[in-house]
Design an enzyme around this catalytic site. Structure first.
Site, PDB file in Angstrom:
ATOM      1  CB  ALA A 152      -0.781   0.035   1.017  1.00  0.00           C
ATOM      2  CE  LYS A 153       3.464   6.473  -4.376  1.00  0.00           C
ATOM      3  NZ  LYS A 153       4.769   5.746  -4.507  1.00  0.00           N
ATOM      4  CB  VAL A 154       0.110   4.170   3.661  1.00  0.00           C
ATOM      5  CG1 VAL A 154      -0.461   5.029   4.708  1.00  0.00           C
ATOM      6  CG2 VAL A 154      -0.967   3.163   3.282  1.00  0.00           C
ATOM      7  CE1 TYR A 158       7.125   6.608  -0.621  1.00  0.00           C
ATOM      8  CE2 TYR A 158       5.144   5.910   0.257  1.00  0.00           C
ATOM      9  CZ  TYR A 158       6.145   5.917  -0.761  1.00  0.00           C
ATOM     10  OH  TYR A 158       6.016   5.038  -1.838  1.00  0.00           O
TER      11      TYR A 158
END
Length: 290
Positions: A152-154, A158
């Site tokens: 998942a690009k949550v 980052y």
């Protein structure tokens, strides 16, 4: 500068001026990083502006939200159409597009009380530049796959990338290279890794990395060009015996790597498989739409 007084955003079904937009200071996303985002590029082609693999990016955005239990009510087609209109309103052709799903006011760790969808776009060159990169192996590793949804690009994920990048730059390098929690090669803070040895490409397998859309594109191009690619678990020792290497990602596109720590890749970049893929990728994303 990402926006000026004329810049338009897409926000919750409407197009609004960026400098007139507000957000809730008690947002769950602001306080806890509980949100999801994507990065998409558009390119000017002979037949007009082209969003490269926008559908795939919005499908991943939807999947990211599903994985972390953030409600997502838009269809992929609605968001693709909104993106195209946004580019027109901002008179953008070669642009970077940032969709963001963020949560409303909620100081608890419970389900979101409300969700917003924002799409911004701006002129942005290749994220890591055009020159060959000097990397350092980071002291930070990628999060364990049982602690978060790696695929998942949550937003909150980052923080790991920011720490690794700043550590590398503070040491005088261009970017970091992260290992996974088991000590195998993983990826860059915002890009996937490939390396070449004896005419063959190698790339870390899925499971401990973000399944990049540009990574998938590179794999498709490599197959079309007859290149052999092995996906697996590799060590820094494997990398330090390689002939060349490169990063790939939507923001970075395809960019060559000159060295990692004290190891300089011996093969001239212009003769590498990575360079061939860089050229092929550049042609593909600028290919006229049908």
């Amino acid at each position: 500068m990402y926006f000026n007084s004329e810049t338009v955003l897409y926000l919750d079904g409407k197009f609004v001026k960026a400098n007139h937009s507000t957000t809730d200071l008690y947002s769950q996303t602001l306080h806890y990083g509980y949100g999801a985002f994507e990065g998409i590029r558009s390119y000017e082609t002979e037949s007009g502006t082209k969003d490269f693999k926008a559908e795939e990016h919005y499908e991943r955005l939807k999947k990211s939200c599903e994985l972390v239990k953030i409600p997502f009510s838009y269809t992929v087609q609605e968001l693709v159409e909104a993106t195209n209109e946004l580019l027109e309103k901002n008179n953008l052709k070669n642009a970077y597009i940032r969709p963001l799903v963020y949560c409303g006011q909620n100081m608890s760790l419970s389900k979101p009380t409300g969700v917003s969808v924002m799409i911004a776009a701006w002129d942005w060159g290749a994220y890591l530049g055009e020159k060959l990169l000097r990397l350092t192996v980071s002291s930070y590793c990628r999060p364990h796959p049982k602690s978060i949804h790696i695929e998942a690009k949550v937003c909150g994920h980052y923080v790991n990338s920011i720490l690794a990048t700043n550590e590398a730059k503070d040491k005088g390098f261009d970017e970091a290279l992260l290992l996974d929690s088991d000590g195998f090669l993983a990826e860059g803070p915002g890009a996937n890794l490939f390396f070449e040895k004896d005419g063959k490409l190698f790339t870390p397998q899925l499971g401990n990395i973000l399944p990049g859309i540009t990574r998938s594109t590179v794999l498709e191009l490599a197959e079309e060009l007859g290149m052999e690619v092995e996906q697996g678990q590799f060590t820094t020792e494997d990398l330090f015996q390689a002939d060349s290497a490169f990063y790939c990602g939507t923001a970075a596109e395809v960019v060559g790597i000159a060295a990692v720590d004290d190891y300089t890749f011996p093969k001239n970049w212009n003769t590498t498989l990575g360079k061939k893929l860089q050229n092929a990728y550049s042609l593909l994303v600028r290919k006229p739409t049908n």
